[in-house]
Write an enzyme that holds these catalytic residues in place. Structure first.
Site, PDB file in Angstrom:
ATOM      1  N   HIS A 151      -4.345  -4.792  -0.358  1.00 49.26           N
ATOM      2  CA  HIS A 151      -4.129  -5.514   1.040  1.00 49.26           C
ATOM      3  C   HIS A 151      -4.537  -7.049   1.102  1.00 49.26           C
ATOM      4  O   HIS A 151      -5.367  -7.517   1.761  1.00 49.26           O
ATOM      5  CB  HIS A 151      -4.800  -4.616   2.232  1.00 49.26           C
ATOM      6  N   LYS A 187     -11.946   7.871  -1.097  1.00 46.27           N
ATOM      7  CA  LYS A 187     -11.247   6.662  -0.922  1.00 46.27           C
ATOM      8  C   LYS A 187     -11.759   5.542  -1.515  1.00 46.27           C
ATOM      9  O   LYS A 187     -12.929   5.303  -1.689  1.00 46.27           O
ATOM     10  CB  LYS A 187     -11.629   6.527   0.891  1.00 46.27           C
ATOM     11  N   CYS A 201       0.936  -1.267  -0.004  1.00 48.71           N
ATOM     12  CA  CYS A 201      -0.047  -0.143   0.002  1.00 48.71           C
ATOM     13  C   CYS A 201       0.938   1.275   0.037  1.00 48.71           C
ATOM     14  O   CYS A 201       1.497   1.507  -0.907  1.00 48.71           O
ATOM     15  CB  CYS A 201      -0.872  -0.032   1.233  1.00 48.71           C
ATOM     16  N   GLU A 241      -3.171  -9.043   2.736  1.00 51.19           N
ATOM     17  CA  GLU A 241      -2.858  -9.336   4.144  1.00 51.19           C
ATOM     18  C   GLU A 241      -3.979  -9.262   5.089  1.00 51.19           C
ATOM     19  O   GLU A 241      -3.799  -9.921   6.164  1.00 51.19           O
ATOM     20  CB  GLU A 241      -1.506  -8.632   4.359  1.00 51.19           C
TER      21      GLU A 241
END
Length: 358
Positions: free
Chosen positions: A248, A176, A155, A250
């Site tokens: 992401h 966003k 990121c 993760e």
């Protein structure tokens, strides 16, 4: 050059090797993830992969746990160290935790590592030069360029590294990008994405992205996954010495929900609802964990590539980096877009209300 690691004579998967007492150990144990603390690991006759994680996220323990889950899926023993910046004081974790488990670059500057992980940070709304640890961040990346075999950036860490290392500019978004978005596989034969489906779902939670025209101008860079809404999700150098994950993989199952609830509790008025996450867009329903397999596969592929190509003697890393002998040119077969030839736009409607192909 291929590493030839001595084996312990056992066939079971190798565990991750973590500092004794790390809080993530209890969570990993509850999930039946095999994690050895240092004294146990040192009794095994193997040379573990050595990783260091620069954790820039405010919630250190949560991020540690997310990353260790992924690292643990490799059938290799992996020894993990944790790095922090010295120019920024974290306020979301106890000072005792940082003192016990984290060191600054000064403690690592003479060490060599197989792999380096640089996390994201909630500062993508700022110009890079306005981030209080930007100069230190650049110094750490300079160190890694000669002391680390391969680096995985996540990121904001990916955006910052692409800007500093390759001049790829950050693009600020008016709103966003938040939710789970499809990424189209760009090359089915790429080692890092080997085994990926043609469509890979990836969580995103960011206020910025990268200038795709800048990426296209850099021959050393290749886009490995791309989405029509989220843009590049995975970029890598052609020798895989640097890997940049803009999303992401993760993240845990509830991470996006927790971020949404946190921002709403703050009274923020510009918080988008997470897309393609809650079934039927109903936040009272349990979110669908739809990206776990690809996250595990990416990290397993990366660690496997490092294992196959890193030298047994890590002191050889600076010379290999300088001579650009980390691997062959791994050119992609497709421009960013769908790997299909028929223009199929998947999942405009799926009946379950999870994926729209945005």
């Amino acid at each position: 050059m291929h590493a030839t690691y001595p084996r312990s004579g056992h066939n079971e998967d190798m565990p991750i090797k973590i500092p004794s007492g790390l809080p993530a150990r209890d969570i990993l144990d509850s999930e039946r993830i095999f994690a050895l603390e240092k004294p146990e690991a040192e009794r095994q006759r193997v040379r573990p992969l050595k990783l260091v994680i620069l954790n820039l996220m405010p919630k250190k323990i949560e991020t540690e746990t997310q990353l260790l889950r992924l690292i643990s899926k490799s059938p290799l023993q992996v020894e993990v160290d944790f790095m922090k910046t010295s120019t920024h004081e974290s306020t979301h974790v106890s000072a005792d935790h940082l003192v016990k488990f984290y060191e600054t670059l000064d403690a690592f500057k003479d060490n060599y590592y197989d792999g380096f992980v640089v996390t994201g940070a909630p500062v993508e709304h700022l110009a890079f030069e306005e981030v209080d640890y930007w100069d230190e961040f650049k110094t750490i990346l300079d160190w890694a360029s000669s002391h680390v075999f391969s680096t995985m950036y996540l990121c904001w860490g990916a955006m910052g590294a692409l800007y500093y290392r390759y001049g790829v500019r950050k693009v600020d978004y008016p709103q966003k990008i938040f939710g789970v978005f499809p990424q189209y596989l760009q090359d089915e034969y790429c080692f890092l994405t080997n085994g990926f489906d043609e469509i890979a779902l990836q969580p995103h939670s960011r206020l910025a992205g990268v200038n795709e025209a800048d990426v296209a101008l850099k021959h050393d860079l290749q886009v490995l996954t791309w989405g029509p809404k989220s843009g590049p999700g995975l970029i890598a150098t052609r020798d895989f010495s640097e890997v940049f994950a803009l999303g992401h993989w993760e993240y845990g199952k509830y991470t996006l929900a927790e971020e949404y609830e946190r921002d709403m509790a703050k009274g923020l008025t510009n918080v988008p609802f997470p897309k393609n996450y809650f079934p039927h867009d109903d936040p009272t329903l349990e979110p669908l964990f739809s990206w776990r397999a690809h996250g595990n596969l990416l990290w397993r592929n990366w660690l496997n590539w490092v294992y196959q190509t890193t030298p047994y003697d890590l002191s050889e890393v600076p010379q290999l980096r300088a001579e650009k002998k980390l691997g062959t040119d791994r050119s992609i077969r497709h421009e960013p877009g769908s790997p299909r030839n028929d223009g199929f736009g998947p999942f405009l409607h799926d009946g379950y209300g999870v994926i729209r192909g945005e």
